[in-house]
Write an enzyme that holds these catalytic residues in place. Structure first.
Site, PDB file in Angstrom:
ATOM      1  N   CYS A 190       0.882  -1.181   0.000  1.00 57.99           N
ATOM      2  CA  CYS A 190       0.000   0.000   0.000  1.00 57.99           C
ATOM      3  C   CYS A 190       0.910   1.218   0.000  1.00 57.99           C
ATOM      4  CB  CYS A 190      -0.918   0.000   1.213  1.00 57.99           C
ATOM      5  SG  CYS A 190      -1.957  -1.475   1.355  1.00 57.99           S
ATOM      6  N   ALA A 191       1.377   1.618  -1.182  1.00 58.83           N
ATOM      7  CA  ALA A 191       2.589   2.431  -1.276  1.00 58.83           C
ATOM      8  C   ALA A 191       2.390   3.944  -1.275  1.00 58.83           C
ATOM      9  CB  ALA A 191       3.362   2.043  -2.545  1.00 58.83           C
ATOM     10  N   ALA A 192       1.234   4.446  -1.669  1.00 57.00           N
ATOM     11  CA  ALA A 192       1.090   5.900  -1.819  1.00 57.00           C
ATOM     12  C   ALA A 192       1.320   6.608  -0.482  1.00 57.00           C
ATOM     13  CB  ALA A 192      -0.300   6.224  -2.355  1.00 57.00           C
ATOM     14  N   PRO A 193       1.917   7.802  -0.491  1.00 60.37           N
ATOM     15  CA  PRO A 193       2.368   8.577  -1.667  1.00 60.37           C
ATOM     16  C   PRO A 193       3.765   8.241  -2.161  1.00 60.37           C
ATOM     17  CG  PRO A 193       2.659   9.884   0.299  1.00 60.37           C
ATOM     18  CD  PRO A 193       2.047   8.581   0.758  1.00 60.37           C
ATOM     19  N   GLY A 195       6.760   7.775  -0.142  1.00 59.59           N
ATOM     20  CA  GLY A 195       7.921   8.125   0.673  1.00 59.59           C
ATOM     21  C   GLY A 195       8.697   6.897   1.125  1.00 59.59           C
ATOM     22  N   ASP A 214      -0.818   0.572  -5.446  1.00 61.42           N
ATOM     23  CA  ASP A 214      -1.887   1.381  -4.864  1.00 61.42           C
ATOM     24  C   ASP A 214      -3.053   1.355  -5.848  1.00 61.42           C
ATOM     25  OD1 ASP A 214      -2.018   3.467  -2.379  1.00 61.42           O
ATOM     26  OD2 ASP A 214      -3.403   4.036  -3.975  1.00 61.42           O
ATOM     27  N   ASP A 241      -5.310  -3.272  -6.865  1.00 60.37           N
ATOM     28  CA  ASP A 241      -5.874  -3.525  -5.537  1.00 60.37           C
ATOM     29  C   ASP A 241      -5.026  -4.573  -4.824  1.00 60.37           C
ATOM     30  OD1 ASP A 241      -7.345  -4.162  -3.312  1.00 60.37           O
ATOM     31  OD2 ASP A 241      -9.248  -4.412  -4.366  1.00 60.37           O
ATOM     32  N   ASP A 271       2.214  -1.119   4.981  1.00 65.62           N
ATOM     33  CA  ASP A 271       1.863   0.111   5.700  1.00 65.62           C
ATOM     34  C   ASP A 271       0.374   0.300   5.461  1.00 65.62           C
ATOM     35  OD1 ASP A 271       2.498   2.462   7.240  1.00 65.62           O
ATOM     36  OD2 ASP A 271       2.252   3.613   5.396  1.00 65.62           O
ATOM     37  N   CYS A 321      -0.376   4.333  11.051  1.00 63.74           N
ATOM     38  CA  CYS A 321      -0.212   5.653  11.686  1.00 63.74           C
ATOM     39  C   CYS A 321      -1.414   5.945  12.571  1.00 63.74           C
ATOM     40  CB  CYS A 321      -0.014   6.749  10.641  1.00 63.74           C
ATOM     41  SG  CYS A 321      -1.370   6.915   9.454  1.00 63.74           S
TER      42      CYS A 321
END
Length: 422
Positions: A190-193, A195, A214, A241, A271, A321
Site C-alpha cells: 500500500c505504497a502511496a504517496p 515516501g 496502490d 488492488d 503500511d 499511523c
C-alpha cells in the site's frame, strides 16, 4: 551493525542547507541546528519553533479548511484551493491573518466567518478576493504566502527535490526495520504517496526491484514522479488492488506485473490503510465509529495476501499511523494465531516504546513491537531561547518522542504457508 556506511551529504546539499535553514535572517538572528539522527544515518532532523504568541492579528482575514490548516502548521504556504473565505476588500499584497475552520462550517466564498476558528499566523495575499473565487480551475498556486506562522517550520517547497524527501520520523524507521538489501525483490503493498517506497529503493542502493502498489491511479502517478525525481530506477509502480495481488491462474504469465506468484518476494512492507488517529497536527476529528471499526477487516485481507506472497525466510513489516489497539496489537495477536509460519521479531533500531497491553500478547512480545506515542511527552513550547540553550541529546530525545502516533511490527516467515505442522 548496519551494512551501510555513514552517509555524508553531498557538498551542494550541505551548502544549500547552511545557506537556507541556517539563515540567521530567516530565524531572527538564530542559527537553527540541523541534526543528523544518531541511529538513522540518512535522516536529518530540523526543530520546529512554536507556538509563537506575539504575532499581531490583522483586520483582514482568510479562512482555510482543516486539512490546509494542518499543512500550514507544518510549514506550508496557503494554496488557492484551500482558501474557503476571505475578507470583502482583500487585495493582492495585503497582510492577512489566516485561520483554520476546524469544524467545516464556513461556506465557500464567505466574506466573514464568526464560527470556531484557530489562528495559524499572518501572510501576504498573492491574489485578490475576486481572483481567488473567480472559479478559474487553473488557479492552483500559492494564494497566501505565510510570513509569520504560529509554528516556524521551514517550507520544503522545491527544496532539493532530487535529494530530500520530507517524512515523519516513524515513517523512516519502518524502512530501516524492514532492512532491504541490494538485489532483493521488495513489495510495498500500500505504497502511496511513495515516501517509504523511495526510501526502500535508496536503502538498497537502487539495486534490486521495489514493486509499489496502490489502487488509486493519481497516487500511483505521484509515486512514479517521486521515483523519477529522485533518480531511482528500481521502482515499478502499478495501479492495483492489494487485496487481489496473489496470482490465482498459475498458467497465465503477467511478466512481472500484478497479480504475483505466491512466495515471490524477499521482504514485504504493509503500511496498512488505517484510521489515521496518530497523525499530527490534526485539528479536525471527524471520525465516526463505523469508520474507525471498518479498517480491521481490510487490514487482515491485506495481511493474508502479504503472507502468501512472502518467501519462506522472508521478512514482513506491518505498520500503521494510528493508535487503536484493534488496528495494532490485536492484529499482531491475530496474525500469530492465524499464521503459525510467522514469528515475531525484535526490531532494529528500537526508537519507539513497547506495545500496549490488552490484546493478549506476552510481555516479551510487547517488547518486540514499536509504538510511537506522543502523549508521553508533556506539551511544551519551543522558542528561540530554549533552542539556543538545548543540548543536542535533548533535542534528539524530543524528536524521537514528540512525533506522530505510529505502530510497527516485524515478522519472519519460518516456512511455507502451505506446509502443515507435523
Amino acid at each position: 551493525m548496519s551494512v551501510f556506511p555513514k552517509i555524508a551529504l553531498r557538498l551542494e546539499v550541505a551548502n544549500y542547507l547552511k545557506e537556507g535553514f541556517l539563515n540567521q535572517e530567516q530565524f531572527n538572528g538564530l542559527s537553527v541546528p540541523i541534526l543528523q539522527h544518531p541511529d538513522l544515518q540518512d535522516v536529518l532532523l530540523i526543530p520546529v519553533i512554536g507556538p509563537r504568541k506575539n504575532i499581531k492579528q490583522q483586520q483582514r482575514e482568510a479562512i482555510v479548511g482543516a486539512q490546509c490548516g494542518n499543512a500550514v502548521l507544518r510549514g506550508a504556504h496557503v494554496y488557492v484551493p484551500g482558501i474557503v473565505s476571505a475578507s470583502k476588500f482583500m487585495k493582492a499584497g495585503d497582510v492577512v491573518s489566516v485561520y483554520s475552520d476546524i469544524k467545516g462550517k464556513c461556506k465557500k466564498g464567505a466574506k466573514e466567518f464568526d464560527g470556531t476558528k484557530v489562528f495559524l499566523g499572518n501572510g501576504i495575499s498573492e491574489l485578490s478576493r475576486k481572483e481567488i473565487f473567480s472559479g478559474l480551475p487553473e488557479l492552483k498556486g500559492i494564494g497566501i504566502r505565510m510570513t509569520e506562522p504560529v509554528y516556524l517550520s521551514p517550507s520544503f517547497d522545491n527544496v532539493l527535490p532530487s535529494y530530500l524527501f520530507l517524512q515523519n520520523l516513524p515513517s523512516t524507521v519502518v524502512t530501516h526495520v524492514l532492512d532491504p538489501q541490494p538485489g532483493e525483490r521488495i513489495l510495498d503493498l500500500c505504497a502511496a504517496p511513495g515516501g517509504k517506497t523511495t526510501h526502500l529503493a535508496a536503502r538498497m542502493r537502487d539495486q534490486g526491484e521495489v514493486i509499489a502498489l496502490d489502487k488509486i491511479s493519481n497516487k500511483v502517478k505521484k509515486i512514479k514522479q517521486n521515483a523519477l525525481l529522485l533518480g531511482l530506477n528500481s521502482i515499478r509502480a502499478f495501479c492495483f488492488d492489494g487485496t487481489k495481488a496473489v496470482k490465482v491462474d498459475m498458467v497465465k504469465d503477467t511478466e512481472g506485473e500484478p497479480p504475483f506468484f505466491p512466495e515471490s518476494f524477499d521482504r514485504i512492507l504493509l503500511d496498512a490503510p488505517c484510521s489515521g488517529m496518530g497523525q499530527r497536527p490534526n485539528m479536525a476529528c471527524s471520525w465516526t465509529l463505523r469508520e474507525v471499526t471498518s479498517y480491521q477487516p481490510l487490514q487482515r485481507k491485506l495481511f493474508t495476501v502479504a503472507v502468501k506472497l512472502l518467501k519462506p525466510g522472508g521478512v514482513l513489516v506491518y505498520s500503521t499511523c494510528t493508535i487503536t489497539l484493534a488496528e495494532n496489537e490485536e492484529q499482531v495477536a491475530w496474525a500469530l494465531t492465524t499464521f503459525p509460519c510467522l514469528r515475531l521479531q525484535p526490531q532494529e533500531p528500537q526508537i519507539g516504546g513497547e506495545g500496549m497491553m490488552g490484546a493478549g500478547l506476552s510481555l516479551e512480545q510487547l517488547k518486540q513491537l514499536q509504538r510511537f506515542d506522543p502523549s508521553v511527552v508533556p506539551l511544551q513550547d519551543t522558542d528561540f531561547d530554549s533552542l539556543r540553550d538545548a543540548r543536542v541529546e535533548d533535542m534528539i530525545w524530543l524528536a524521537n518522542k514528540d512525533c506522530i502516533g505510529f505502530f510497527i511490527a516485524k515478522f519472519v516467515k519460518c516456512k511455507s504457508a502451505q506446509e502443515k505442522d507435523p
